[in-house]
Design a protein around this motif. Structure first.
Motif, mmCIF file in Angstrom:
data_model
loop_
_atom_site.group_PDB
_atom_site.id
_atom_site.type_symbol
_atom_site.label_atom_id
_atom_site.label_comp_id
_atom_site.label_asym_id
_atom_site.label_seq_id
_atom_site.Cartn_x
_atom_site.Cartn_y
_atom_site.Cartn_z
ATOM 1 N N ILE A 164 0.835 -1.198 0.000
ATOM 2 C CA ILE A 164 0.000 0.000 0.000
ATOM 3 C C ILE A 164 0.873 1.253 0.000
ATOM 4 O O ILE A 164 0.647 2.180 -0.765
ATOM 5 N N SER A 165 1.863 1.276 0.910
ATOM 6 C CA SER A 165 2.698 2.459 1.087
ATOM 7 C C SER A 165 3.984 2.080 1.817
ATOM 8 O O SER A 165 3.990 1.151 2.621
ATOM 9 N N LEU A 166 5.043 2.827 1.572
ATOM 10 C CA LEU A 166 6.289 2.608 2.292
ATOM 11 C C LEU A 166 6.330 3.408 3.597
ATOM 12 O O LEU A 166 7.253 3.246 4.385
ATOM 13 N N ALA A 167 5.329 4.230 3.815
ATOM 14 C CA ALA A 167 5.237 4.980 5.071
ATOM 15 C C ALA A 167 4.512 4.122 6.117
ATOM 16 O O ALA A 167 3.599 3.357 5.777
ATOM 17 N N PRO A 168 4.907 4.224 7.384
ATOM 18 C CA PRO A 168 4.202 3.473 8.434
ATOM 19 C C PRO A 168 2.723 3.852 8.466
ATOM 20 O O PRO A 168 2.368 5.027 8.325
ATOM 21 N N ARG A 169 1.890 2.861 8.660
ATOM 22 C CA ARG A 169 0.431 3.057 8.643
ATOM 23 C C ARG A 169 -0.160 2.848 10.025
ATOM 24 O O ARG A 169 0.374 2.099 10.842
#
Length: 180
Positions: A164-169
């Motif tokens: 989904i994303s490489l940023a923490p969710r």
């Protein structure tokens, strides 16, 4: 010392300790499926070799008592349909689980979760079993709720879900505790 059973039986499922020979069926059943891995911390497997490596890690973790993964098989057909893992934490376990897409919405995961929780609470030192899921992963949240888990709160920027994303969710923490 934690004694994890090689097999756990439920009304519809066999939960079984992984075997090195399971790689092809794991790969085919779910490991390469982007829909199954959407909210997980790993990307779909590109090859069976990658699946072999993961199974080796599961078996090493089992030997070291750092985690216990069981593959899920239907009792009636013998088909592999997913997996569930219990990782030791202070006074309990943290669960992770997944289910092959063809079996979503059939009630298999709450059944598997309940079986692992029953085993966990059979360990004298275990008072809590928890699991976290992505804020958008409503199916996993529902499976936990059906298995008797209670939503405890939001874990901000808790986990990277690279599909989904490489940023923490943000994730939601669920738990169940031993009845006194």
């Amino acid at each position: 010392m934690i004694v994890a059973p090689d097999e756990i039986h439920t009304a519809r499922l066999l939960l079984r300790k992984p075997r090195a020979t399971d790689a092809a069926v794991v790969f085919t059943a779910y490991a390469q499926d982007p829909a199954v891995t959407r909210y997980l911390t790993w990307r779909p497997h590109a090859s069976i070799a990658e699946t072999h490596t993961v199974i080796d890690r599961f078996l090493t973790a089992w030997e070291r008592q750092e985690g216990f993964c069981w593959f899920l098989f239907r009792n009636d057909t013998g088909e592999m349909i997913g997996s569930i893992a219990a990782r030791p934490e202070h006074d309990g376990f943290n669960l992770g689980f997944l289910l092959a897409r063809a079996y979503w919405g059939c009630g298999y995961m709450p059944e598997a979760i309940a079986a692992v929780v029953d085993w966990a609470f059979g360990q004298p030192s275990v008072s809590r079993v928890s699991a976290a899921c992505d804020m958008e992963n409503h199916a996993s949240a529902r499976a936990l709720e059906k298995a008797g888990f209670v939503r405890e709160g939001i874990l901000h920027q808790f986990s990277v879900h690279p599909n989904i994303s490489l940023a923490p969710r943000d994730c939601v923490e669920y738990a169940t505790t031993r009845s006194l």
